[in-house]
Design a protein around this motif. Structure first.
Motif, PDB file in Angstrom:
ATOM      1  N   GLY A  39      15.088   0.600   3.818  1.00  0.00           N
ATOM      2  CA  GLY A  39      14.118   0.743   2.852  1.00  0.00           C
ATOM      3  C   GLY A  39      12.876   1.344   3.179  1.00  0.00           C
ATOM      4  O   GLY A  39      12.503   0.890   4.325  1.00  0.00           O
ATOM      5  N   SER A  40      12.191   1.857   2.378  1.00  0.00           N
ATOM      6  CA  SER A  40      10.715   2.409   2.662  1.00  0.00           C
ATOM      7  C   SER A  40       9.691   1.830   1.829  1.00  0.00           C
ATOM      8  O   SER A  40       9.994   1.334   0.629  1.00  0.00           O
ATOM      9  CB  SER A  40      10.662   3.952   2.720  1.00  0.00           C
ATOM     10  OG  SER A  40      10.948   4.229   1.415  1.00  0.00           O
ATOM     11  N   TRP A  41       8.561   1.607   2.280  1.00  0.00           N
ATOM     12  CA  TRP A  41       7.593   1.087   1.659  1.00  0.00           C
ATOM     13  C   TRP A  41       6.352   1.729   1.904  1.00  0.00           C
ATOM     14  O   TRP A  41       6.003   2.093   3.067  1.00  0.00           O
ATOM     15  CB  TRP A  41       7.308  -0.649   1.793  1.00  0.00           C
ATOM     16  CG  TRP A  41       7.430  -0.874   3.117  1.00  0.00           C
ATOM     17  CD1 TRP A  41       8.457  -1.242   3.794  1.00  0.00           C
ATOM     18  CD2 TRP A  41       6.362  -1.260   3.968  1.00  0.00           C
ATOM     19  NE1 TRP A  41       8.491  -1.636   5.206  1.00  0.00           N
ATOM     20  CE2 TRP A  41       7.166  -1.509   5.330  1.00  0.00           C
ATOM     21  CE3 TRP A  41       5.207  -1.082   3.898  1.00  0.00           C
ATOM     22  CZ2 TRP A  41       6.138  -1.945   6.642  1.00  0.00           C
ATOM     23  CZ3 TRP A  41       4.288  -1.307   5.111  1.00  0.00           C
ATOM     24  CH2 TRP A  41       4.859  -1.982   6.176  1.00  0.00           C
ATOM     25  N   ASN A  42       5.223   1.629   0.975  1.00  0.00           N
ATOM     26  CA  ASN A  42       4.119   2.291   1.161  1.00  0.00           C
ATOM     27  C   ASN A  42       3.018   1.297   0.577  1.00  0.00           C
ATOM     28  O   ASN A  42       2.881   1.088  -0.625  1.00  0.00           O
ATOM     29  CB  ASN A  42       3.841   3.580   0.196  1.00  0.00           C
ATOM     30  CG  ASN A  42       2.746   4.243   0.586  1.00  0.00           C
ATOM     31  OD1 ASN A  42       1.400   3.989   0.900  1.00  0.00           O
ATOM     32  ND2 ASN A  42       2.628   5.660   0.209  1.00  0.00           N
ATOM     33  N   TRP A  43       2.128   0.876   1.443  1.00  0.00           N
ATOM     34  CA  TRP A  43       1.151  -0.191   1.100  1.00  0.00           C
ATOM     35  C   TRP A  43      -0.256   0.403   0.948  1.00  0.00           C
ATOM     36  O   TRP A  43      -0.513   0.933   1.878  1.00  0.00           O
ATOM     37  CB  TRP A  43       1.166  -1.407   2.233  1.00  0.00           C
ATOM     38  CG  TRP A  43       0.200  -2.556   2.116  1.00  0.00           C
ATOM     39  CD1 TRP A  43      -0.461  -2.745   0.776  1.00  0.00           C
ATOM     40  CD2 TRP A  43      -0.294  -3.311   2.969  1.00  0.00           C
ATOM     41  NE1 TRP A  43      -1.234  -3.684   1.026  1.00  0.00           N
ATOM     42  CE2 TRP A  43      -1.205  -4.209   2.232  1.00  0.00           C
ATOM     43  CE3 TRP A  43       0.080  -3.311   4.190  1.00  0.00           C
ATOM     44  CZ2 TRP A  43      -2.054  -5.097   2.817  1.00  0.00           C
ATOM     45  CZ3 TRP A  43      -0.905  -4.124   5.250  1.00  0.00           C
ATOM     46  CH2 TRP A  43      -1.716  -5.247   4.582  1.00  0.00           C
ATOM     47  N   ASN A  44      -0.705   0.300  -0.128  1.00  0.00           N
ATOM     48  CA  ASN A  44      -2.158   0.716  -0.451  1.00  0.00           C
ATOM     49  C   ASN A  44      -3.073  -0.420  -0.011  1.00  0.00           C
ATOM     50  O   ASN A  44      -3.286  -1.284  -1.095  1.00  0.00           O
ATOM     51  CB  ASN A  44      -2.229   1.379  -1.608  1.00  0.00           C
ATOM     52  CG  ASN A  44      -3.697   2.024  -1.806  1.00  0.00           C
ATOM     53  OD1 ASN A  44      -4.819   1.516  -1.383  1.00  0.00           O
ATOM     54  ND2 ASN A  44      -3.961   3.117  -2.918  1.00  0.00           N
ATOM     55  N   ILE A  45      -4.110  -0.375   1.199  1.00  0.00           N
ATOM     56  CA  ILE A  45      -4.541  -1.459   1.352  1.00  0.00           C
ATOM     57  C   ILE A  45      -5.863  -1.631   0.592  1.00  0.00           C
ATOM     58  O   ILE A  45      -6.087  -2.924   0.368  1.00  0.00           O
ATOM     59  CB  ILE A  45      -5.194  -1.368   2.967  1.00  0.00           C
ATOM     60  CG1 ILE A  45      -3.583  -1.336   3.933  1.00  0.00           C
ATOM     61  CG2 ILE A  45      -5.669  -2.570   3.584  1.00  0.00           C
ATOM     62  CD1 ILE A  45      -3.732  -1.154   5.253  1.00  0.00           C
ATOM     63  N   LEU A  46      -6.509  -0.614   0.381  1.00  0.00           N
ATOM     64  CA  LEU A  46      -7.605  -0.681  -0.465  1.00  0.00           C
ATOM     65  C   LEU A  46      -7.309  -1.320  -1.913  1.00  0.00           C
ATOM     66  O   LEU A  46      -8.181  -2.060  -2.300  1.00  0.00           O
ATOM     67  CB  LEU A  46      -8.414   0.815  -0.874  1.00  0.00           C
ATOM     68  CG  LEU A  46      -8.662   1.411   0.514  1.00  0.00           C
ATOM     69  CD1 LEU A  46      -9.207   2.713   0.082  1.00  0.00           C
ATOM     70  CD2 LEU A  46      -9.624   0.647   1.329  1.00  0.00           C
ATOM     71  N   ASP A  47      -6.180  -0.915  -2.576  1.00  0.00           N
ATOM     72  CA  ASP A  47      -6.184  -1.290  -3.869  1.00  0.00           C
ATOM     73  C   ASP A  47      -4.933  -2.688  -3.765  1.00  0.00           C
ATOM     74  O   ASP A  47      -4.702  -3.091  -4.790  1.00  0.00           O
ATOM     75  CB  ASP A  47      -5.322  -0.398  -4.768  1.00  0.00           C
ATOM     76  CG  ASP A  47      -5.991   0.880  -5.043  1.00  0.00           C
ATOM     77  OD1 ASP A  47      -7.366   0.627  -4.823  1.00  0.00           O
ATOM     78  OD2 ASP A  47      -5.594   1.709  -5.257  1.00  0.00           O
ATOM     79  N   ASN A  48      -4.669  -2.975  -2.671  1.00  0.00           N
ATOM     80  CA  ASN A  48      -3.740  -4.104  -2.417  1.00  0.00           C
ATOM     81  C   ASN A  48      -2.383  -3.783  -3.265  1.00  0.00           C
ATOM     82  O   ASN A  48      -2.051  -4.932  -3.909  1.00  0.00           O
ATOM     83  CB  ASN A  48      -4.460  -5.285  -2.571  1.00  0.00           C
ATOM     84  CG  ASN A  48      -3.595  -6.601  -1.847  1.00  0.00           C
ATOM     85  OD1 ASN A  48      -2.858  -6.210  -0.964  1.00  0.00           O
ATOM     86  ND2 ASN A  48      -3.681  -7.667  -2.423  1.00  0.00           N
ATOM     87  N   THR A  49      -1.840  -2.600  -3.547  1.00  0.00           N
ATOM     88  CA  THR A  49      -0.657  -2.355  -4.044  1.00  0.00           C
ATOM     89  C   THR A  49       0.644  -2.104  -3.166  1.00  0.00           C
ATOM     90  O   THR A  49       0.016  -1.174  -1.962  1.00  0.00           O
ATOM     91  CB  THR A  49      -0.933  -1.301  -5.002  1.00  0.00           C
ATOM     92  OG1 THR A  49      -1.342  -0.364  -4.679  1.00  0.00           O
ATOM     93  CG2 THR A  49      -1.949  -2.094  -6.275  1.00  0.00           C
ATOM     94  N   VAL A  50       1.583  -1.918  -3.524  1.00  0.00           N
ATOM     95  CA  VAL A  50       2.636  -1.352  -2.535  1.00  0.00           C
ATOM     96  C   VAL A  50       3.889  -0.739  -3.602  1.00  0.00           C
ATOM     97  O   VAL A  50       4.135  -1.175  -4.429  1.00  0.00           O
ATOM     98  CB  VAL A  50       3.367  -2.588  -1.687  1.00  0.00           C
ATOM     99  CG1 VAL A  50       4.069  -3.465  -2.724  1.00  0.00           C
ATOM    100  CG2 VAL A  50       4.350  -1.971  -0.718  1.00  0.00           C
ATOM    101  N   HIS A  51       4.318   0.286  -2.783  1.00  0.00           N
ATOM    102  CA  HIS A  51       5.329   1.164  -3.640  1.00  0.00           C
ATOM    103  C   HIS A  51       6.619   0.963  -2.879  1.00  0.00           C
ATOM    104  O   HIS A  51       6.633   1.267  -1.445  1.00  0.00           O
ATOM    105  CB  HIS A  51       5.305   2.595  -3.424  1.00  0.00           C
ATOM    106  CG  HIS A  51       6.415   3.338  -4.321  1.00  0.00           C
ATOM    107  ND1 HIS A  51       6.832   3.134  -5.649  1.00  0.00           N
ATOM    108  CD2 HIS A  51       7.058   4.205  -3.564  1.00  0.00           C
ATOM    109  CE1 HIS A  51       7.601   4.084  -5.536  1.00  0.00           C
ATOM    110  NE2 HIS A  51       8.160   4.524  -4.410  1.00  0.00           N
ATOM    111  N   TRP A  52       7.711   0.321  -3.405  1.00  0.00           N
ATOM    112  CA  TRP A  52       9.227   0.305  -2.466  1.00  0.00           C
ATOM    113  C   TRP A  52       9.986   1.348  -3.264  1.00  0.00           C
ATOM    114  O   TRP A  52       9.882   1.564  -4.272  1.00  0.00           O
ATOM    115  CB  TRP A  52       9.741  -1.049  -2.955  1.00  0.00           C
ATOM    116  CG  TRP A  52       8.978  -2.277  -2.607  1.00  0.00           C
ATOM    117  CD1 TRP A  52       7.900  -2.341  -1.885  1.00  0.00           C
ATOM    118  CD2 TRP A  52       8.935  -3.717  -3.348  1.00  0.00           C
ATOM    119  NE1 TRP A  52       7.488  -3.736  -1.807  1.00  0.00           N
ATOM    120  CE2 TRP A  52       7.979  -4.340  -2.712  1.00  0.00           C
ATOM    121  CE3 TRP A  52       9.844  -4.071  -4.229  1.00  0.00           C
ATOM    122  CZ2 TRP A  52       7.861  -5.647  -3.146  1.00  0.00           C
ATOM    123  CZ3 TRP A  52       9.805  -5.320  -4.734  1.00  0.00           C
ATOM    124  CH2 TRP A  52       8.823  -6.090  -4.069  1.00  0.00           C
TER     125      TRP A  52
END
Length: 671
Positions: A347-360
């Motif tokens: 599985g892949s994930w993309n963590w936006n550190i500035l917004d503290n959101t993550v896409h799986w």
């Protein structure tokens, strides 16, 4: 027409703005001009130009973008932005509604033209031109030309922005593919290589070969059928099958790179265009050398286990209950092997550190134990599923990786909604801004529960075998010790029976000897039984276990015993503490049994980096040689235990001067 063609020929936004300003100023008869574009709700000067008199005539130069404040008449700019209407003033200081604007008053601006750039009713930009030397500089002819060019400029600006966004999107996708620790390859609809990421180049030994055709891929990149010298059929490759719309997975292929053979697993996926035709095919592949080795070890273990079970079944065929246990063990072993062979999808994930959101992606969602759409995709949702005992360790690993600009890798447990526990491995790479601050982390995750469970069962089996071997040894020692004592008792009791009638005075001597033999045998039996008790460490730690052992032994011997703890105690791994306890018991027992010591001192020393266990007596001692260390089972057992935990062992002894056994454990090495 020439100006319009020049404007439409530019696609890079920065170059377009430079050319656009030069063309508009030259066609308008202005001294200076500014082009305003909107960025995040704020209108700013993105390009500025002025005519400068030089030795070779008039030239233009582009100035750096700046805010509007104090540099342009803000009242006019805001009016044009709000109404989308053109403002033309032949003498701005004397006519119009903007005479009192601070900029006009301070600069005594004469000719002024502020023109909206509109494309399909959307305000794209604002063009501001002025001439402070002459009134009426912007004639109707020039204004008409500017109106014609403004539409072309608005379209060109929109296209350049779209192109800029496309380039940024492509760069982000390239960063994502390069960050993934899995090989990625892409071919076009004709089967020609299009893209290979860095991990793919490392695995295959080469990157994109534009001359390679679909039929030549296996030969060009040295793909072979596993365990053979046969080139893998190109038509069976997942990436080629993806061109026909299939999604496939294989794990029977090897890459031959120089003298290395790399087993890989690959997944092929088609990418469709707007008409539903395959435009590209993507393959993801990874090195599965470790998994193949684990499978081989597991297969060897299963083969050995099956052989042992078969032999035991033949010997105990009469016992129905034992036969059922063997059959259950076989079924469990087969199920374990089958589960270990199953692949855990990445599985892949993309963590936006500035917004503290993550896409799986969907695979990553399933790795968390739910189907896509059943749970809110958020950074908090992931943390809520991490096992509480692993949260701090994972958080520390992420923080350290981002702070040191290194790749992140962590193993942790996930609690599924049904309460089951799964082990995941996550790997990620940070993306940083120009200041070096982390803004994003891209990564992948996969399930390693099967591997961990298999390793745990193997470790438990080895520990059980070790415990059984130790108990057998102690049982033999008890048997030998008691056998010697009771044999002596029987001999002396035989002598007593003969002397009762012939020499009654000698009977008491034999009775005293029998009493001593019985007392000695009882002491040895108690010592051996105490050494067999595993609960010394089950209910506490090393220092308390030693304390209980020595307290027990003090009631069984007249030897003076001293036990000291130096430093602040800390806990070592269970296996290390168990072996240290056994070493201490063996050294202590040898001192009582063979040294005839009047005093035995046991010291447990805790230092920040090392732990020392010292057993010293003032007994008769012996000569320390290779022969004495190998012949005495107690000394041999001490040596083997020290080697097993990687400890340093020192045995010093001299005849008549006692013996000292010193074991040193490096704390960092065992932890």
């Amino acid at each position: 027409m020439k100006a319009a063609q020049a404007i439409s020929s530019e696609i890079e936004l920065e170059q377009l703005l430079s050319s656009l300003m030069q063309i508009l100023i030259e066609n308008a008869g202005a001294q200076t001009g500014c082009l305003l574009l909107e960025n995040a709700g704020e209108w700013r000067i993105d390009a500025a130009c002025e005519l400068v008199e030089g030795e070779s005539g008039r030239t233009t130069r582009v100035l750096q973008s700046t805010p509007i404040t104090n540099r342009l008449p803000e009242s006019i700019i805001q009016y044009v932005i709000r109404t989308h209407e053109t403002v033309l003033l032949n003498d701005a200081t004397r006519e119009g509604h903007f005479i009192h604007d601070p900029y006009i008053q301070n600069n005594q601006t004469q000719s002024l033209l502020c023109l909206p750039l509109v494309n399909q009713s959307k305000l794209v930009g604002v063009l501001y031109l002025e001439n402070q030397l002459a009134a009426g500089a912007f004639t109707p002819d020039r204004t008409q030309v500017l109106n014609l060019l403004s539409t072309q400029a608005a379209i060109a600006i929109e296209n350049a922005k779209l192109y800029s966004k496309l380039r940024a999107s492509e760069n982000q996708m390239a960063q994502f593919l390069e960050a993934i620790p899995v090989g990625i390859g892409i071919i076009d609809a004709m089967g020609c290589p299009y893209y290979v990421n860095q991990r793919g180049i490392e695995l295959m030994g080469k990157g994109v070969d534009p001359a390679a055709t679909a039929e030549q891929l296996s030969e060009v990149y040295q793909f072979y059928v596993t365990g053979t010298d046969q080139i893998y059929p190109s038509e069976r490759l997942p990436i080629i099958r993806a061109l026909s719309g299939e999604c496939t997975r294989i794990d029977d292929v090897e890459i031959h790179q120089n003298n290395a053979i790399i087993p890989v697993e690959g997944w092929g996926t088609p990418v469709f265009d707007e008409q539903g035709k395959v435009a590209y095919a993507i393959v993801a592949f990874q090195d599965i050398t470790e998994r193949k080795q684990a499978e081989k070890l597991l297969a060897d273990y299963n083969q050995t286990l099956e052989q042992q079970v078969t032999e035991r079944t033949l010997l105990l065929s009469q016992e129905i209950e034992q036969r059922q246990q063997v059959e259950n063990a076989l079924r469990q072993s087969e199920e374990q092997r089958r589960l270990t062979m199953n692949f855990a999808y990445i599985g892949s994930w993309n963590w936006n550190i500035l917004d503290n959101t993550v896409h799986w992606d969907d695979n990553n969602t399933r790795l968390l134990g739910v189907e896509p759409g059943e749970v809110e995709v958020s950074y908090r949702a992931w943390w809520d599923r991490v096992h509480p005992e692993d949260v701090d360790r994972v958080d520390q690993a992420l923080t350290t990786a981002l702070a040191t600009h290194t790749d992140y890798e962590g193993e942790y447990r996930i609690i599924y909604p049904d309460g089951s526990i799964h082990w995941l491995v996550s790997r990620g790479r940070g993306i940083y801004n120009e200041a070096g601050q982390p803004v994003r982390m891209l990564g992948v995750s996969f399930d390693i529960s099967e591997q961990r469970n298999a390793a745990l069962q193997e470790r438990k089996r080895a520990e059980a075998a070790s415990i059984l071997e130790e108990r057998n040894r102690m049982a033999r020692e008890i048997h030998d010790t008691l056998a010697q004592a009771f044999t002596g008792i029987l001999v002396h009791m035989g002598a007593v029976s003969r002397l009762v009638a012939t020499n009654p005075n000698a009977v008491q001597t034999h009775i005293d000897t029998v009493r001593d033999l019985a007392r000695s045998g009882l002491t040895e039996a108690r010592r051996s039984v105490a050494a067999l008790r595993p609960q010394l460490l089950e209910d506490g730690d090393l220092w308390t276990a030693l304390d209980r052992f020595i307290s027990t032994m003090s009631s069984l011997t007249e030897t003076h015993l001293i036990y000291d703890i130096i430093g602040t105690p800390y806990v070592l791994p269970p296996e290390t503490e168990n072996h240290l306890l056994r070493i201490g018991q063996e050294a202590f027992t040898n001192a009582i049994k063979y040294a005839h010591a009047g005093e035995i001192r046991v010291e447990l020393v805790y230092e920040p980096t090392s732990c020392f266990l010292r057993v010293k007596d003032n007994g008769q001692g012996f000569e320390v040689t290779t022969t004495t260390l190998s012949q005495g089972f107690g000394l041999l057992g001490i040596t083997e235990r020290a080697e097993h935990i990687g400890a340093q062992l020192s045995i010093e002894s001299q005849l008549g001067q006692g013996t000292e056994v010193l074991v040193t454990v490096n704390r960092e090495a065992v932890i």
